[in-house]
Motif scaffolding. Sequence first.
Motif, PDB file in Angstrom:
ATOM      1  N   LEU A   1      43.380  47.785  15.974  1.00  0.00           N
ATOM      2  CA  LEU A   1      42.383  48.782  16.413  1.00  0.00           C
ATOM      3  C   LEU A   1      41.660  48.394  17.694  1.00  0.00           C
ATOM      4  O   LEU A   1      40.729  49.062  18.090  1.00  0.00           O
ATOM      5  CB  LEU A   1      41.329  48.995  15.319  1.00  0.00           C
TER       6      LEU A   1
ATOM      7  N   TYR B   1      40.685  47.997   7.929  1.00  0.00           N
ATOM      8  CA  TYR B   1      41.297  49.022   8.780  1.00  0.00           C
ATOM      9  C   TYR B   1      40.863  50.422   8.341  1.00  0.00           C
ATOM     10  O   TYR B   1      40.444  51.255   9.156  1.00  0.00           O
ATOM     11  CB  TYR B   1      42.827  48.901   8.725  1.00  0.00           C
ATOM     12  N   SER B   2      40.926  50.675   7.037  1.00  0.00           N
ATOM     13  CA  SER B   2      40.568  51.996   6.515  1.00  0.00           C
ATOM     14  C   SER B   2      39.100  52.318   6.788  1.00  0.00           C
ATOM     15  O   SER B   2      38.760  53.431   7.208  1.00  0.00           O
ATOM     16  CB  SER B   2      40.859  52.039   5.010  1.00  0.00           C
TER      17      SER B   2
ATOM     18  N   VAL C   1      44.079  44.255  12.885  1.00  0.00           N
ATOM     19  CA  VAL C   1      44.546  45.491  12.237  1.00  0.00           C
ATOM     20  C   VAL C   1      45.032  46.509  13.256  1.00  0.00           C
ATOM     21  O   VAL C   1      45.339  47.655  12.898  1.00  0.00           O
ATOM     22  CB  VAL C   1      43.452  46.102  11.316  1.00  0.00           C
TER      23      VAL C   1
ATOM     24  N   VAL D   1      48.258  48.159   6.376  1.00  0.00           N
ATOM     25  CA  VAL D   1      48.317  46.853   7.029  1.00  0.00           C
ATOM     26  C   VAL D   1      49.153  45.947   6.134  1.00  0.00           C
ATOM     27  O   VAL D   1      48.838  45.780   4.956  1.00  0.00           O
ATOM     28  CB  VAL D   1      46.894  46.261   7.212  1.00  0.00           C
TER      29      VAL D   1
ATOM     30  N   ARG E   1      39.378  43.591  14.212  1.00  0.00           N
ATOM     31  CA  ARG E   1      39.882  44.829  14.833  1.00  0.00           C
ATOM     32  C   ARG E   1      41.255  44.601  15.461  1.00  0.00           C
ATOM     33  O   ARG E   1      42.154  45.417  15.323  1.00  0.00           O
ATOM     34  CB  ARG E   1      38.936  45.306  15.947  1.00  0.00           C
TER      35      ARG E   1
END
Length: 292
Positions: free
Chosen positions: A291, A22-23, A289, A255, A286
């Motif tokens: 996104l 995610y980061s 998380v 997360v 994606r």
Amino acid sequence: MSRPVFRFAPSPNGHLHLGHAYSALLNFARAEAAGGRFLLRLEDIDTQRCTPAFERAIFEDLAWLGLAWEEPVRRQSEHLADHRAALESLADEGLVYPAFMSRGAARAHIAEAEADGTPWPRDPDGVPLYPAVDRQRADGERRRRMAAGEPFAWRLDMAAATARYGAGLDWQEAGAGPHGESGVVAARPQDWGDVVLARKETPTSYHLAVVVDDALQGVTDVVRGRDLFHATAVHRLLQEMLGLPAPRYEHHRLVLDASGHKLSKSRGDTGIAALRAAGAAPADIRRMVGLA
Ligand code: GLU
């Protein structure tokens, strides 16, 4: 106008999990949206736990996720001279001191002080602040013990540092802190006490290396997990002390696993490589998380 610079800075001491994905994806997306650069930095100063195999796995996972970064990748371990120079400039100002107490000795000292029911102050992570004993030692004793080869860590004299550099310290927060803090956030480095800046064998610590390297790499935007929100106060103080520019910060949500806990590198089930082996596609990551 120069382009904004973002970075993802994992430690190669384990496999990347969904939180790292995610980061990294968020940094990459932010860089793309801003027409900026995306750097990868390996925070490998802990030579006991960081390995070339974990490093290779990081490259593999990130490439599989569809990320591309500038070469060469900066390894913190290859730039210890820069960190040492920063430490020495702080030492020249008398703002660091050698701390000799072992973890056990510090714990015993604190337990004794708490025996009458007075709670010992804790840092934002809940760790008891380092006792003042070593800060108050005479120079002669310090020199004698160092010459005798006693183990020690270089700690920041937080009271002296904030007295000289702490006035009006703040940072620009584009994300949010644990209590929703955003916008211009006042930095309270004093809440951390005398943090470790280096060790006898390693001339740096996380705090010092991250600040020096962000500046040397021209990082303008630090996008990282909310677990590092409070540490930013220490980073802003060090930037001020070392005459380094302040990046903008965005502390993103973490997360969490199904039971609401922070993910850890030892938990195989949320590891990117394990998910890939189980048939997940980058688009699945994606989505997992949040996104997509
Ligand atoms: N190396 C740190 C970590 O893996 C991240 C440091 C940062 O982004 O400032 O948690």
